[in-house]
Structures are given as C-alpha cells and as structure tokens.
Motif scaffolding. Structure first.
Motif, mmCIF file in Angstrom:
data_model
loop_
_atom_site.group_PDB
_atom_site.id
_atom_site.type_symbol
_atom_site.label_atom_id
_atom_site.label_comp_id
_atom_site.label_asym_id
_atom_site.label_seq_id
_atom_site.Cartn_x
_atom_site.Cartn_y
_atom_site.Cartn_z
ATOM 1 N N PHE A 98 0.654 -1.336 0.066
ATOM 2 C CA PHE A 98 -0.103 0.095 -0.021
ATOM 3 C C PHE A 98 0.930 1.107 -0.094
ATOM 4 N N GLU A 156 0.833 3.571 2.291
ATOM 5 C CA GLU A 156 1.263 3.400 3.621
ATOM 6 C C GLU A 156 2.294 2.197 3.884
ATOM 7 N N LEU A 161 2.624 0.513 6.591
ATOM 8 C CA LEU A 161 2.212 -0.478 7.458
ATOM 9 C C LEU A 161 3.050 -1.768 8.109
ATOM 10 N N PHE A 214 4.417 -3.342 11.145
ATOM 11 C CA PHE A 214 3.884 -3.430 12.429
ATOM 12 C C PHE A 214 4.485 -2.904 13.564
ATOM 13 N N PRO A 215 4.058 -1.931 14.118
ATOM 14 C CA PRO A 215 4.695 -0.949 15.137
ATOM 15 C C PRO A 215 5.163 -1.592 16.434
ATOM 16 N N HIS A 216 4.716 -2.704 16.740
ATOM 17 C CA HIS A 216 5.295 -3.668 18.020
ATOM 18 C C HIS A 216 6.338 -4.505 17.603
ATOM 19 N N TRP A 217 6.855 -4.463 16.405
ATOM 20 C CA TRP A 217 8.196 -5.316 16.017
ATOM 21 C C TRP A 217 9.012 -4.564 15.531
ATOM 22 N N GLN A 256 11.907 -8.414 12.921
ATOM 23 C CA GLN A 256 10.694 -9.038 13.272
ATOM 24 C C GLN A 256 9.703 -9.019 12.261
ATOM 25 N N ALA A 261 10.880 -11.159 9.491
ATOM 26 C CA ALA A 261 10.662 -12.550 9.810
ATOM 27 C C ALA A 261 9.297 -13.053 9.684
ATOM 28 N N PHE A 262 8.542 -12.146 10.001
ATOM 29 C CA PHE A 262 6.972 -12.602 9.684
ATOM 30 C C PHE A 262 6.619 -13.074 8.451
ATOM 31 N N ALA A 263 7.465 -12.329 7.422
ATOM 32 C CA ALA A 263 6.979 -12.729 6.138
ATOM 33 C C ALA A 263 7.675 -14.091 5.610
ATOM 34 N N LEU A 264 8.704 -14.084 6.234
ATOM 35 C CA LEU A 264 9.699 -15.366 5.761
ATOM 36 C C LEU A 264 9.024 -16.735 5.997
ATOM 37 N N TYR A 292 18.560 -4.580 11.718
ATOM 38 C CA TYR A 292 17.354 -5.635 12.024
ATOM 39 C C TYR A 292 16.755 -5.026 13.229
ATOM 40 N N ARG A 326 9.373 -6.938 2.871
ATOM 41 C CA ARG A 326 8.309 -7.737 3.411
ATOM 42 C C ARG A 326 7.582 -8.664 2.658
ATOM 43 N N ALA A 327 7.028 -7.919 1.717
ATOM 44 C CA ALA A 327 6.140 -8.524 0.587
ATOM 45 C C ALA A 327 6.879 -9.572 -0.063
#
Lengths: 523, 212
Positions: free
Chosen positions: B83, B85, B87, B89-92, B96, B99-102, B128, B147-148
């Motif tokens: 998008f 923005e 986006l 994730f602000p808590h990571w 991280q 890593a969420f995408a991997l 990192y 990330r995408a």
C-alpha cells in the motif's frame, strides 16, 4: 474539575486511615465472613473481566470488518445505556429456577415444577460473574470498535493475510499486541467496577457471605468504630485486589508480546473458527434484548405459572402504582449531571487540547465503596446531605470521565484549519468556538449528553448514601425491591430505569439528525 | 504462468463501478492501472485480494498460474500487496517484521542471517533491531517492499506505493522497486494516479469511471 475531584481525594484519606493499623487487619482475618467474601469477589471480578475480554475479542476476531460487525457496533450505544441493576434484574428473570431458560427446557425435560437450581444467588457468585461479563463486554466492544475505526488496522490485517496468515493468528500475533494497550484503561475500569460492584451483587450474588464490596459497604455504614475500621480495611483490600489483578493482566500481556518476539514463519492451518460469528454475538447481544423483553413481560404479567412461556393473565396494575417522584428525581439528576459534565468537558478540552484523555480512566479505576463514603464525609462537612446539589456533584465523579472519553476523540480529530479559517475572517476565539466548532461537533456532543445521562441513571451507591432515603431514584428503588419485593413492581422500575436512558439516546440522536437534516457534511 | 482477470463486473448500491473488465498479466510484466478517483481502481484491487467489502457485489473470475482463485481466502492466494502506507507492524522491530513474512522453511539461525543479508542488499545493513518508527520514509518503503517479497508471492499488487514519498525520493524508490519486482519474474499490477510512475515502455490500462 477541582471541585468535583479534589475534596473527595482529600476525604478518601480519612476513610482509609483506620486501615493503617495492624490490629484492624488481624481482626479482619478473624471475621468468619471475610474469606468467603474474598472468594466471591475473586470469582466474580477476575472471572467477569477475563470473560468480558474473551467475549469482546472473540467477537472481533470472528466478525471484524464484516457487515454483522457494522450492525453490532451500531447497536452498542443502546446496550451500553442499559443500567447495571436493570440488566441484573432482567438476567435474574432469565436464569432463576422459574426463569425463561428453565421454562424453555421444561417441555424437553418434562419438568412440571421449577428445577432445584441455586440461581441467581448461587453459592459461587457465578451468576454475578456472568452478568458482569456480558454487561462489560459491550463496553469493551465499544472501545475496540473505536480503536478499529482507523483504516490502517484493516490494511494491516490485509497485509498480514496477503503474507499467508489466517485471521486467528494475525489477531494474536499482530493486531492484539497493537490494540490491547489501548484497551488497558477500559479494562482497568471494568475490573474496578467488578471488584467494587454493590447493586448487581445485591441482586445476583449470595448474601452469606456477600462479596467483599457489599460486606465493606455494610461495615462502613456501621456506627461501631470497630466495624467502620473493618470496612476501611476492606476498602484497602479491594484496591489491593485491583492492583494485583491488573499486575497479572500486565504480565499476561508481556508474555503475549514475548511469545511473539521472533516470528517463526509458521502459518497455522486455517480452520473455521470454533466460535463462529453467530454464537458469540447472539450470546452477547441477545442477553441484553432478552433481559429487556423479560422485564417488559413481568411488568404486565398478572399470573404466570411455571412452565408456561407466556403469562396466563395480563395487567397494567403495577404500572398504575408507579411512583412519579422517582421518575422526576432520576430525570433531574441525569439531566443536570450530564449537561454540567458536557460543559465542564468542553471547557477542559478547549483549555488543555493536548492532554491525554486516558488519565480520566484513573477516576473510574478507584473502587466506588470508599469513594462514596468519602463523598459523604465532604457533603456532611458542607451541610448538604440529602440535597440535589450533593447528588449531582457525587454523580459527576463517574459521569465526567465517561463524557470526556466520548468527546475527546471527536474533539481532537476536529480539523483545526476550520478554526484558523474562521479566525482569519476576523472572529474572536470564543465566537469561532460558539458559531463554528460547537455546531460542527453537534453529533458527538449529543452522544456525550446521552452517555452522561445513562451513567447518572445507573448510579446506585452515591444515590443511596448521599440521598439518605430522602431522595430516591428508580435505581435505588429497583435494588431495594429486588430483595424479596413484588416481581411485577420490580420489573416496572427496572424497565423504567432501562428505558429512560434509551429514550434520551433516541432524543439526542434525533436532535443531531435534525441539526444535520440539510447538511451532508455533518452526517 | 500469469494473472488473469476475466469478465469482472463490480456493483455497489445498483451502481456499476466496473463492467466486463478483462486483463492478463504474464510473468515478469508490470501493468499500470490508471484512472480518475472513483473509477474503481482500489475496489478492483480489493476484489483481486478477495477482501471486497460486503456492500459490493462482484462477478467474474480470477486465475493465477492456471489456478482459479474465486473462492480462495486471501491468505491462500499467494498475492502480495504493497500500500502507499508502509504498514510496518509498530510492535516489532525491522527484523521481526521481515521474519513474519519469511516462510517457515527457512529455520533457526538461517532466518536471521537471511534477513540481515537482504537488508544489506538494499542498503539497510545493521537495521535488524531498528524501531520502524525511527526510519526515514524511503527506508520504511524499502522494508515494506522487502517484507512483501520475502513471503515469495506469485503475483504482486502495488496500490499507489510511491504516493506518500516526496518528489526527489520518489523516482529513486520507484527505480529500486521495479528492479526488485522484475527480478521476481511474477505478474505485477501497479495502481497509480501519476503518469511518471509508469515503467518505461510498460503497458497502461485505463479504468474509466462509469456514469451514475
């Protein structure tokens, strides 16, 4: 603000002072009722807060952002206006041995007599826990709905889905860690309310022993200084319970964050959620409507034998005996406290636009029992006992924070360029406030008046203590009647108590709608 | 191997937004979708992702590499989205988020090594542990694209990804993104208002707003 809050905080020290003595705590431990009362408080307060959070979060996971979610969030205001005591009465009509659930089951289980259930005043305070959980889940859903209105949350959901994750996993790992901190204030308020609730406990909790708040409330009324000191110690204990549970909640949140520290890339198998949409929503929403329906039925029932689903004979007798002065008092207190709260809030927001409104949850996080006794001390000192002024003042402690929470969001998101444009046209600040800002904020201001009114109508403890029996409202009457009074009369007052805030909501929405009738930009 | 939209029609409140729209994007091509505000560009992207709000009614078919995606949930479509923005994730932290995408096939220490490696490749070595909020607009954009890509999508949607960047940064990020996505050799659909965003010699599809 200072007039409302500071004298009470000062007097609160006096109320809690007798508890600063070790001998009082030793005496408290020897009281036979205390440990049973503590158990009831822990079950009802901890259980209801956790269950309310689970109900609210499961609804969000299952429904957001579907059409049912939109439907639900639009109806939350009406459910929020349902006073606690009225809901407790309605729920007792649902779960009692002669209640609606038993009547529904009777033909299936071939019951001809009511079952031997120990509801609603069951020995473990589970009825109270359930009632608090359902009632408070509406409030949590309302706060969540406001947090989820931001477009970026929906997009974050879509981004995480496009990375191959299912809804449940995304909520647990991505969205909840972002949303939960914003829910913290509301959760603390829910917990504080559950820990110190008296009106619902009188209706739904066991009486031997009652939960701690009721016990403390009885002792603080006692003329014997020994029992007053015990009541003071119970007030401190309520605060400690509140702090202890909050700490556990905070640790739980930290654990959730810690467990999500390093995403492993594992995509959970997506499966249809076990608690698929309709189940939770029907439990959360239907309980409110069912309680209301049962109040209505009982208010016009003359003869209603078990196990019939509807009364055999109908009558309006209980309605004819309705005491109009109670309606007048309830209306007067609600209107005065909500309007004053809105005016004070507007002045406050205008004066301190940058101050966070989250702090106002602080006022809602103190247990009501010692606070009301502190308010009483202040009122006695000024010779204002049993006056309308004292009652309006005491209600404002709870009305003001809610009004502020409702108005602050709308106020802060107001585009300040409108003010700049108006000032540039040569108008003074107060003129711009009066002629531009107030009309543009018509809708949230109407909503804030309605919320303030509903909060005032629901007040039991301050009304019963500061009114001292000379000024009574539909709420105090409904709670008094719940202890063995006539069911029909009880239903009339509980229904009246529930309908009044609802009518004010309708009135305020109509006013906002009328103001915006030819202005699409205000809708 | 391609992304194929056939006979797509989208209606809201009996108003036709898109009618009988067809589009085929072969692997390695970036197609630009343009159109005025309200022409239905973002609605079409929501439909491709499978997250069209319930107020809309849609018809038509979507295929990716021969597989029909019509009733497949977004998380199983293997279509990435970026998008305007970022986006993140602000808590990571940055690592991280990546890593969420991997995929989980990359395991243990290799996960961190792989992320450090891709960060280095895009000029963000040592990022990192950084909090996304402390990154510049261009850096955030790069992490968002990474990330995408790390999720190994089979098609990619870009929803005005450069709109929030200032002019100087815009062309720089644009070139970088095009290089990255072309290396993936997957179909890419770019939605934009700005003609400067169209890749050199790239195909442009105009979406025309329907009359009320």
């Amino acid at each position: 603000m200072s007039v409302i809050f500071l004298p009470v905080l000062w007097a609160l020290g006096g109320v809690l002072q007798p508890a600063m003595n070790l001998a009082v705590w030793q005496a408290l431990c020897q009281e036979p009722q205390v440990f049973g009362a503590l158990r009831h408080t822990l079950i009802s307060a901890l259980g209801s807060t956790v269950l309310a959070l689970l109900l609210a979060i499961s609804s969000v996971i299952a429904l957001y952002p579907s059409r049912i979610w939109q439907w639900l969030t639009r109806r939350l205001a009406v459910l929020l206006a349902f006073p606690h005591a009225a809901f407790a009465v309605g729920l007792s009509f649902l779960i009692a041995p002669t209640g609606f659930i038993a009547r529904l089951l009777a033909p299936l289980l071939e019951w001809t007599n009511p079952p031997l259930w120990l509801t609603p005043q069951d020995p473990y305070a589970l009825s109270l826990m359930l009632a608090l959980a359902l009632k408070e889940s509406w409030f949590l859903l309302w706060v969540l709905a406001a947090a989820l209105q931001q477009q970026h949350i929906l997009r974050a959901l879509h981004v995480a889905q496009s990375l191959g994750y299912g809804r449940l996993q995304i909520w647990l790992q991505v969205l909840l860690p972002q949303v939960l901190p914003r829910l913290a204030g509301a959760l603390a308020a829910v917990l504080a309310y559950s820990v110190s609730v008296v009106d619902m406990a009188v209706i739904l909790a066991p009486s031997t022993p009652p939960p701690l708040a009721v016990l403390g409330w009885q002792w603080l009324h006692d003329n014997d200084p020994h029992y007053y000191a015990l009541g003071s110690a119970v007030s401190v204990l309520l605060m400690l319970i509140m702090v202890g549970i909050s700490l556990m909640g905070w640790l739980g949140y930290k654990l959730l964050v810690l467990l999500n520290q390093t995403p492993s890339g594992q995509r959970w198998r997506t499966f249809p959620l076990p608690f698929k949409a309709t189940g939770i929503v029907s439990l959360v929403v239907l309980s409110g409507w069912l309680a209301l329906l049962l109040l209505a039925l009982w208010s016009v029932a003359e003869q209603w034998f078990f196990p019939d689903l509807l009364p055999q004979r109908w009558t309006l007798k209980a309605w004819w005996q309705f005491d109009g002065s109670l309606l007048g008092n309830t209306l007067l207190l609600g209107a005065a406290s909500s309007v004053i709260a809105v005016i004070v809030t507007l002045i406050w927001l205008e004066a301190f636009p940058q101050l966070s409104s989250e702090w106002w949850y602080g006022a809602l996080c103190l247990p009501a029992v010692p606070l009301v006794v502190a308010q009483y001390t202040v009122v006695i000192r000024f010779g204002l006992e049993s006056t309308y002024v004292a009652l309006v003042w005491s209600h404002l402690w709870w009305v003001l924070p809610y009004v502020l929470l409702v108005l602050a969001g709308a106020y802060r998101s107001f585009d300040t360029r409108f003010e700049i444009a108006a000032r540039a046209l040569g108008y003074a600040r107060w003129q711009v406030f009066w002629r531009v800002k107030l009309p543009m904020l018509g809708r949230p201001i109407s909503a804030a008046v309605a919320v303030g009114f509903a909060v005032s109508v629901a007040q039991y403890l301050p009304t019963v203590m500061l009114g001292a029996g000379r000024i009574t409202t539909m709420t105090t009457e409904a709670v008094a009647l719940s202890a063995g009074g006539n069911r029909r009369t009880l239903a009339v007052y509980a229904l009246g108590q529930a309908l009044l805030p609802w009518l004010v909501f309708m009135l305020m929405s109509s006013l906002a709608f009328w103001q915006a009738r030819n202005r699409r930009g205000l809708k | 191997m391609m992304l194929q939209l056939s006979q797509v029609s989208i209606v809201k409140n009996q108003q036709v937004l898109i009618k009988d729209f067809n589009l085929t994007i072969p692997n390695g091509e970036i197609v630009t979708l343009m159109g005025a505000s309200g022409s239905g560009k973002s609605t079409l992207l929501s439909w491709i992702l499978g997250v069209l709000p319930e107020a809309f009614q849609a018809q038509g078919h979507l295929q990716l590499n021969g597989q029909v995606l019509d009733h497949i949930p977004i998380e199983k479509r293997c279509i990435g989205i970026i998008f305007q923005e970022d986006l993140l994730f602000p808590h990571w932290n940055v690592g991280q988020n990546l890593a969420f995408a991997l995929p989980k096939t990359v395991q243990g220490k290799t996960r961190r090594e792989r992320i450090e490696q891709v960060l280095e490749q895009v000029g963000l070595a040592g990022f990192y542990e950084r909090d996304p909020a402390t990154l510049s607009g261009g850096q955030r954009s790069r992490v968002s694209v990474l990330r995408a890509i790390l999720a190994e999508p089979q098609a990619l949607l870009l929803d005005e990804p450069f709109a929030k960047l200032d002019r100087a940064l815009r062309s720089q990020v644009r070139e970088w993104v095009f290089t990255q996505v072309q290396a993936l050799n997957i179909p890419v659909l770019l939605v934009t208002h700005d003609e400067d965003d169209v890749p050199l010699g790239g195909r442009v599809v105009e979406l025309v707003a329907k009359e009320e």
